[in-house]
Design a protein around this motif. Structure first.
Motif, mmCIF file in Angstrom:
data_model
loop_
_atom_site.group_PDB
_atom_site.id
_atom_site.type_symbol
_atom_site.label_atom_id
_atom_site.label_comp_id
_atom_site.label_asym_id
_atom_site.label_seq_id
_atom_site.Cartn_x
_atom_site.Cartn_y
_atom_site.Cartn_z
ATOM 1 N N GLU A 1 0.812 -1.205 0.000
ATOM 2 C CA GLU A 1 0.000 0.000 0.000
ATOM 3 C C GLU A 1 0.847 1.257 0.000
ATOM 4 O O GLU A 1 0.499 2.255 -0.606
ATOM 5 N N PHE A 2 1.963 1.160 0.696
ATOM 6 C CA PHE A 2 2.805 2.358 0.785
ATOM 7 C C PHE A 2 3.254 2.793 -0.602
ATOM 8 O O PHE A 2 3.091 3.936 -0.998
ATOM 9 N N ALA A 3 3.811 1.819 -1.332
ATOM 10 C CA ALA A 3 4.320 2.139 -2.665
ATOM 11 C C ALA A 3 3.179 2.595 -3.558
ATOM 12 O O ALA A 3 3.341 3.523 -4.364
ATOM 13 N N ALA B 1 2.452 6.119 -2.766
ATOM 14 C CA ALA B 1 3.518 6.995 -3.270
ATOM 15 C C ALA B 1 3.366 7.182 -4.773
ATOM 16 O O ALA B 1 3.544 8.286 -5.295
ATOM 17 N N GLU C 1 0.468 9.491 -5.574
ATOM 18 C CA GLU C 1 0.860 10.888 -5.343
ATOM 19 C C GLU C 1 1.711 11.397 -6.496
ATOM 20 O O GLU C 1 1.576 12.536 -6.921
ATOM 21 N N GLN C 2 2.592 10.525 -6.980
ATOM 22 C CA GLN C 2 3.481 10.933 -8.053
ATOM 23 C C GLN C 2 2.682 11.229 -9.321
ATOM 24 O O GLN C 2 2.963 12.192 -10.026
ATOM 25 N N SER D 1 11.098 16.886 -7.513
ATOM 26 C CA SER D 1 10.435 16.237 -6.390
ATOM 27 C C SER D 1 9.412 17.220 -5.828
ATOM 28 O O SER D 1 9.417 18.403 -6.160
ATOM 29 N N LEU D 2 8.530 16.709 -4.980
ATOM 30 C CA LEU D 2 7.486 17.563 -4.424
ATOM 31 C C LEU D 2 8.102 18.773 -3.728
ATOM 32 O O LEU D 2 7.687 19.914 -3.916
ATOM 33 N N HIS D 3 9.110 18.488 -2.923
ATOM 34 C CA HIS D 3 9.789 19.540 -2.187
ATOM 35 C C HIS D 3 10.309 20.624 -3.138
ATOM 36 O O HIS D 3 10.048 21.808 -2.956
ATOM 37 N N ASP D 4 10.993 20.165 -4.173
ATOM 38 C CA ASP D 4 11.588 21.126 -5.105
ATOM 39 C C ASP D 4 10.513 21.878 -5.882
ATOM 40 O O ASP D 4 10.691 23.051 -6.226
ATOM 41 N N PHE E 1 -1.085 17.933 -0.911
ATOM 42 C CA PHE E 1 -0.195 16.793 -0.665
ATOM 43 C C PHE E 1 0.085 16.581 0.817
ATOM 44 O O PHE E 1 0.935 15.774 1.179
ATOM 45 N N LYS E 2 -0.636 17.333 1.635
ATOM 46 C CA LYS E 2 -0.485 17.204 3.077
ATOM 47 C C LYS E 2 0.982 17.246 3.490
ATOM 48 O O LYS E 2 1.494 16.372 4.194
ATOM 49 N N ILE E 3 1.647 18.250 3.008
ATOM 50 C CA ILE E 3 3.046 18.430 3.395
ATOM 51 C C ILE E 3 3.079 18.776 4.876
ATOM 52 O O ILE E 3 2.327 19.650 5.323
ATOM 53 N N PRO E 4 3.917 18.091 5.645
ATOM 54 C CA PRO E 4 3.968 18.399 7.072
ATOM 55 C C PRO E 4 4.326 19.869 7.301
ATOM 56 O O PRO E 4 5.115 20.442 6.546
ATOM 57 N N ARG F 1 8.091 20.810 7.490
ATOM 58 C CA ARG F 1 8.772 20.852 6.202
ATOM 59 C C ARG F 1 8.396 22.120 5.457
ATOM 60 O O ARG F 1 9.254 22.814 4.913
#
Lengths: 643, 800
Positions: B625-627, B630, B633-634, B656-659, B680-683, B686
């Motif tokens: 499920e994790f992958a 991910a 999201e991608q 990447s999402l961050h960038d 994307f529910k970025i913490p 972050r």
């Protein structure tokens, strides 16, 4: 350092022979193709080759032009091509392309492939598939071991780690066995062989088979190597995961030591060009500081420079004769030392710039608390912040691996959140990185509910100890669980301290990690070969923190069974084939600590270099520079026991 | 020199025959014109009136180009500078060398192609004499300047000027000179009085020909053979030295009685023949001088001009064009008076056979007895090749065919090939075509070059018929010629686009190997874009069509063509081209009208989304499920990035999402960044780290301050201080220092450099370590007061 300071330390075997042997064989192989030829060299063979034979030697044997094996075919007019390569499929395709292109354009040339260190059947298959098998001749350059220093030899096989531990590819085992055979034939029969780990065992067994086949005549020779230790890298990942704080380690971290030499950039040399410096025992300055904790290096260097100045100053008040003496005998040495000193001071400054930053200090702090097992929550959030701020992708992974190993896997919640954070920072392709890390057991997730250790303890209550051990083995080989806590408690790997750890006068090997951790592999060697804690030069024979009773030169693994069980077993211990009993094995010679196979050379074996998806590896046939203090220690102790 | 006066000569000497009666109706004498005739039966260039320039400046010289038969191909009045020399290149372009060293290049039809200069030195000193020469490098030009220096270029296609070294003591122009080509080096041989000099790249050396008679006298004329192998030298005593051009060997010598300097001297020999002869021309006399002591003399009725050829000499005059050559061996054997050679007997036999006489059998028997019938046949075939008159050719071929009947195994190829070759040769020798090639020249020139020459003369129908006759492959032959024709056709400005396009398509049809796009490219080069587009309609390969359309800036048409082709790569080519070419608005408008292109453009991204989708399905199957999450999201991110890329016209894909978020903030798109942060529910942590570092990088301190006040910072305020200090903005950093929680405040104040406040904070905390830390930062000179304050507080603390 320890060995150098002890007069009773046995002399190290002359590893220069290995170099001469390799050179002679290479020349022989080159001469097999008479006349002018172009030599294509695999990129990662270049540095090792440089240590064996320089360009002028190659030119002497009619090597015309040198090319790097790369994707672009070379535009060459020579009639003979010689390829010096690793046995890799990719390289075979490259060669086949060149040959086929020549065929298409109607050129005829001679092609010779020299495989180092040996040829694999798969390579020949590829050549056959590409239809060029008949056009090339193949040879092997049995260049298994490269002496990097007086007491370090390396196989320089960068892909070993990934091939064996990740892909489960066993082909290099044969190379290890052959390297052992080479050592055995050159330096006499080994007194005793110890090993931990599956790969170590396989290599040893294969070597024994090889020896039986060849019926070597090395019998009766004076053995120069006392004992050998074969250890799998995966018995001790922690050593490879901790931040290095010894001078040599930091030089490697900052500038990358490749094949025993390092490129110091313009900021170090304080000129406009880079200088390549060979880092070994010949470097008088380096050999004195390489194993020192970085905090004491600067002091040492300034002391050294004062001494040097004083020696220069002696000139004043000399008469002509003395001056003549001085100029002819000492000046050159002083100048050389002066040059080295300024280089190392430059390097120190560069390292300081990087490592005195707040980030680095905090990282070391987090690392230490991970090792000690305190404040795990805080460390986890430190790692999280580390990832969030995109400080360094590799360092983040390294810390995560350390956390996983010390804690027997990450709590599922943390595992998920850290992984999510990591992917957000560096992209989803790292799903693969995590998968690979999980496969080799570097970064794992605790099973929900019961951990295996819990199961194990329950089982052990029901059955006898021996059976429990076997069951644990089975579990361990299933999950490759690291029992870091248990092992470090048993062997006392985490020094318990009251107050500051004295880095200048360390009392154990833990000083290489600022007193936070004793490298496991070195500790085991110490345990096996040590009779008592030998007095360190200048150090006091402090009470050893290790709870395991010590015996005079252990016969086999006696007393260490528990530790070995925790280390996933596969241990073996065989007394020398030369008929020398365990006691006599080391007579007149140090039990040379060779931990080939898996005590990978620290810097290359480190899985934290880039992601595990491309983790490089080679194994050293000797303690890595990082674990060197322990290596030489072991040797000195072996010596003391035999004397 | 009339035909009647030309009996067959004894062996070893030349024979001449008339090629054409010239049809050019020249009013001027040849001597008044500047003449240049191209080798291999090439065209003749005439410059009339060039000498009379000074007398009547109004009358411009006239440049005319004729075929070898005297048909006018083109003429133009010469408007450029004073001409010194005319010459032809190997590809039949006319070189006009001007006095100032400029060389102008014209084609056969007097159309200007290009020009080049022979350099400054030539420009300053002017051209005294010039020669055009041919070597293995191509066509070269050699110039003798007014300062008696030589300059030369060995290949005019790849112009490299070489200035030859000076000849010591040369005060007047050399009496004669020539360009030699030896061992791939071009050298100049010149004669000054009795001395010969050899000029190579670096040096000038005096040479003496071996075996030169000591009483030879001063050189007046020299000639280099067609192949550069032989050299002939004529002196003022009438002595002719003939030898190898390397000056290593003398071949023969000759004494002639005429002492006056000749007009021209050229070699007359055929390749691989041992007979060597030079032809020397005076005003009214022609002398063939060879190894025998007696030369052959001809009387010239009119002014003549000699053109050296591979196997003989062409003699041009106002009324006729003749060819002088050594009679080939086979012809000699057959036509020699009372010859008993097998070929002669066979010819005789065949003649008798036609007369139905039994003598035919006798002759044949005679040949067969000597077992020489195969030789006889070969001889006849060979001799036929060298004959110029079709009747004689026919007679010889008939004889060969007759002889062949009595042979079992005579391979037919040579006969068939000769018939074909002769047919080709007779066709091009026709008066209307006017290329008088001999068999030897033709073989040397090869059929491909001959076809090229026909194409150059725009004789397309003949060329095509020859290709068909010789059964050359279409791509090599017919198609190529048609393509040339079409390229010529599009240059005809008098016809409408429609007409030309139709005419071309009618002719070319679907002939294989024709590239309509090439013809269209030519039309486009001529400025006929519409015609080019029409022609492209006929191009079946879209891959060829589209790039040219793009080049012609017909991007919309290119796009629809690309879409019609169904080749996605091609569509991408156009789409990417459009993207660079057009502004964003028009780009999307264009795509809007072409849904296929739009969807393809989307698919470029969708393709990857599709792959991820597959991965997603597999992950679900594997219960990872994790992958799976991910990957999901991608996919979402990729789609979003595509929109961002379209909206902001900046690269966002593959970050990447961050960038991605970081770049959005860097570019000032705070709303979009906020949107991603929520989607994307970025913490929080972050996001805050990311935002302040991006804002600091952007230098947007105002926004940073606003942000810091938006809500309570989840990462505290120390990072604000740190990041501002990192960007060397202490002023901003100070704003945040008071908001840092007490336990970190000392550090924050030290960071911003406010030691006084730091000290106060430390004292307030009653924390010795902090005090020491601040103390360590105090310098004795400036912060004495602070230090004292601290020391006091510390002392107090310790007392307790």
């Amino acid at each position: 350092m320890a060995a150098a300071g002890r007069r009773d330390a046995p002399e190290a075997p002359d590893f220069g022979i290995l170099k001469r042997l390799a050179r002679d064989q290479l020349i022989y192989l080159l001469e097999q193709l008479p006349g002018k030829k172009d030599l294509f060299i695999e990129a990662d063979l270049m540095s090792p080759l440089d240590r064996i034979a320089n360009v002028s030697i190659l030119k002497q044997h009619e090597v015309d032009k040198l090319y790097k094996v790369e994707t672009r075919p070379a535009p060459s007019a020579s009639d003979q091509f010689c390829f010096l390569v690793r046995p890799r499929i990719r390289t075979m395709r490259y060669i086949a392309d060149i040959v086929n292109a020549d065929k298409m354009s109607g050129r005829s040339r001679k092609y010779k492939i020299i495989f180092s260190p040996q040829k694999f059947y798969a390579c020949e298959m590829v050549l056959e598939e590409e239809g060029v098998f008949g056009d090339v001749t193949c040879d092997e350059w049995s260049f298994y071991l490269l002496p990097l220093d007086e007491d370090i030899i390396s196989m320089e096989l960068p892909e070993f780690f990934r091939d064996y531990f990740l892909e489960g590819d066993h082909r290099w085992i044969n190379s290890v066995a052959r390297a052992l055979q080479l050592l055995n034939s050159l330096y006499g029969p080994f007194g005793r062989a110890y090993g931990i780990g599956r790969c170590a065992k396989m290599s040893y067994e294969l070597w024994r088979d090889l020896e039986e086949e060849s019926e070597g005549d090395g019998q009766g020779r004076k053995p120069e190597i006392g004992s050998i230790f074969l250890m799998d890298r995966d018995t001790d990942y922690v050593t490879a995961l901790c931040s290095q704080v010894v001078y040599e380690g930091l030089v490697d971290d900052t500038f990358r030591i490749k094949c025993g030499s390092v490129d110091f950039g313009p900021d170090v040399t304080s000129s406009d060009k880079s200088i390549k410096v060979l880092l070994n025992a010949q470097d008088k300055v380096f050999s004195q500081i390489r194993n020192e904790h970085f905090s004491s290096v600067f002091g040492f260097l300034s002391q050294k420079s004062r001494n040097l100045q004083a020696q220069y100053d002696r000139r004043r008040g000399m008469d002509i004769k003395q001056m003549k003496n001085f100029v002819s005998q000492e000046l050159k040495g002083l100048k050389q030392e002066h040059r080295l000193l300024s280089l190392h001071i430059g390097a120190c400054e560069s390292i300081m710039k990087k490592k005195t930053k707040q980030d680095f200090q905090e990282m070391i702090k987090a690392e230490h608390s991970l090792l000690e097992g305190f404040d795990i929550r805080e460390s986890t959030s430190f790692i999280e912040e580390h990832i969030d701020r995109q400080v360094s992708p590799i360092e983040s992974l390294r810390l995560m691996c350390l956390l996983s190993i010390t804690e027997n896997g990450l709590v599922p919640k943390d595992y998920r959140s850290l992984k999510t954070q990591y992917l957000q920072s560096y992209g989803p392709e790292h799903l693969l990185t995590f998968h690979n890390l999980k496969r080799i057991g570097l970064l794992t997730e605790q099973a929900a509910g019961e951990t295996l250790t819990a199961v194990e303890s329950r089982v052990s209550k029901l059955v006898t100890d021996r059976a429990a051990g076997k069951i644990t083995d089975a579990f361990n080989s299933l999950a490759r669980k690291s029992n870091f806590r248990a092992i470090s408690k048993k062997l006392g790997l985490i020094p318990r301290l009251d107050g500051e750890y004295d880095l200048k006068m360390p009392r154990d090997m833990a000083y290489v990690f600022s007193g936070a951790y004793v490298p496991l592999s070195c500790k085991i060697i110490e345990q096996v070969s040590a009779a008592r804690v030998s007095p360190r030069p200048g150090g006091s024979p402090a009470a050893h923190p290790c709870p395991v009773p010590q015996v005079l030169e252990r016969r086999g693994w006696q007393g260490l069974e528990e530790v070995l069980r925790l280390l996933n077993g596969h241990e073996f211990s065989v007394s020398g084939s030369a008929g020398a009993g365990p006691g006599g094995a080391g007579r007149g010679c140090g039990s040379h600590s060779l931990c080939p196979a898996q005590t990978a050379r620290r810097r290359t074996a480190r899985p934290r270099r880039r992601s595990a998806s491309c983790s490089p590896c080679s194994w050293g046939a000797a303690p890595s520079p990082r674990s060197r203090p322990c290596g030489s220690w072991a040797r000195s102790e072996g010596a003391s026991s035999s004397s | 020199m009339s035909r009647e006066a030309q009996p067959w000569h004894p062996p070893g000497v030349g024979a001449g025959f008339e090629l054409y009666t010239m049809g050019w109706n020249l009013k001027e004498d040849l001597r008044d014109c500047m003449v240049a005739a191209a080798p291999y039966g090439g065209p003749i260039a005439l410059l009339k009136n060039h000498a009379r320039k000074e007398k009547s400046p109004g009358a411009r010289p006239l440049l005319e180009i004729y075929s070898a038969s005297g048909l006018l191909l083109a003429s133009i009045p010469w408007k450029s500078g004073q001409l010194v020399q005319l010459g032809w290149t190997a590809s039949e372009d006319l070189l006009c060398i001007q006095e100032d060293g400029t060389v102008l290049i014209y084609n056969l039809f007097c159309e200007f192609k290009r020009h080049f200069s022979m350099g400054n030195e030539v420009l300053q000193n002017h051209v005294l004499e010039a020669k055009v020469f041919h070597s293995e490098f191509g066509t070269g030009v050699a110039i003798l300047t007014g300062s008696h220096r030589f300059s030369l270029a060995t290949n005019i296609e790849d112009l490299k000027l070489r200035r030859m070294p000076e000849v010591p003591g040369l005060q007047k122009p050399p009496s004669c000179w020539a360009v030699l080509s030896q061992d791939r080096v071009t050298i100049v041989l010149l004669a000054v009085g009795q001395d010969l000099y050899l000029l190579d790249n670096t040096s000038c050396s005096v040479v003496t020909p071996p075996g030169l008679s000591p009483s030879a006298g001063a050189y007046v004329q020299m000639a280099v053979s067609f192949t550069h192998r032989c050299l002939a030298l004529l002196t003022d005593t009438g002595y002719i030295w003939m030898g190898l051009a390397s000056l290593k060997e003398k071949l023969c010598e000759f004494h002639c009685s005429i002492r006056s300097p000749p007009k021209q001297m050229v070699w007359c020999m055929r390749p691989r023949s041992r007979q060597r002869a030079v032809v020397v021309a005076w005003d009214r006399q022609l002398l063939v001088a060879g190894s025998s002591s007696e030369g052959i003399q001809f009387v010239l009725d009119e002014d003549s001009y000699l053109v050296p050829e591979l196997d003989g000499v062409r003699i041009l005059s106002r009324s006729s064009h003749e060819f002088l050559q050594e009679i080939p061996e086979a012809s000699q054997e057959i036509f020699k008076i009372a010859s008993m050679a097998p070929g002669a007997l066979l010819l005789e036999a065949q003649k008798e056979y036609e007369k139905e006489s039994q003598k035919a059998d006798e002759y044949l028997r005679e040949i067969k007895e000597q077992k020489l019938l195969p030789e006889a046949v070969s001889q006849c075939i060979e001799a036929a090749g060298h004959e110029h008159e079709p009747d004689t050719q026919k007679a010889l071929l008939r004889a060969a065919s007759f002889g062949k009947c009595f042979l079992d195994k005579f391979p037919p190829e040579s006969f068939v090939r000769m018939c074909q070759d002769l047919r080709v040769l007779n066709a091009i020798r026709d008066y209307q075509i006017g290329i008088p090639l001999t068999f030897t020249q033709y073989k040397r020139l090869t059929i491909e070059v001959l076809l090229d020459r026909l194409v150059l003369r725009r004789l397309y129908p003949l060329a095509i018929r020859m290709c068909e006759y010789l059964r050359l492959s279409e791509i090599q032959g017919v198609s190529r010629i048609l393509a040339h024709w079409a390229c010529y056709k599009v240059q005809q400005k008098d016809k409408s686009d429609e007409e030309v396009a139709q005419a071309i398509n009618h002719k070319l049809g679907d002939t294989p190997g024709i590239s309509y796009s090439e013809i269209a490219a030519r039309a486009y080069d001529c400025g006929r874009t519409e015609l080019a587009i029409k022609l492209l309609e006929y191009e079946p390969r879209s891959g060829e069509q589209v790039p040219l359309l793009l080049k012609m800036k017909r991007s919309k048409l290119a796009l629809s063509k690309a879409i019609e082709s169904g080749d996605t790569d091609l569509v991408y080519t156009v789409v990417l081209h459009l993207k660079n070419e057009l502004n964003r608005g028009t780009f999307f408008m264009t795509l809007q009208n072409q849904p296929v292109a739009l969807s393809l453009y989307r698919q470029r991204i969708e393709g990857r989304v599709g792959a991820l989708q597959n991965a997603l399905d597999e992950f679900y199957k594997a219960k990872n499920e994790f992958a799976a999450k991910a990957t999901e999201e991608q996919i979402k991110l990729l789609r979003l990035q595509r929109h961002l890329q379209e909206d902001f016209d900046k690269p966002y894909l593959d970050l990447s999402l961050h960038d991605t978020v970081s770049n959005l903030i860097l570019d000032g798109h705070h709303k979009r960044a906020e949107q991603l942060y929520r989607e994307f529910k970025i913490p929080d942590k972050r996001y805050w780290w990311l935002k302040i570092s991006a804002l600091a990088n952007r230098g947007d301190w105002e926004e940073m301050e606003k942000f810091s006040k938006s809500k309570k910072s989840p990462i505290g305020y120390l990072p604000f201080v740190e990041i501002a200090v990192k960007h060397h903005n202490r002023y901003e950093a100070k704003k945040y220092a008071p908001r840092v929680p007490p336990e970190q405040r000392v550090r924050a104040f030290v960071l911003v450099g406010d030691l006084d406040q730091a000290a106060d904070a430390a004292i307030e905390h009653k924390n010795e370590t902090e005090m020491n830390f601040v103390l360590s930062k105090c310098s004795a000179s400036t912060d004495a007061a602070v230090a004292e304050k601290l020391n006091r507080a510390r002392a107090q603390l310790l007392k307790k």
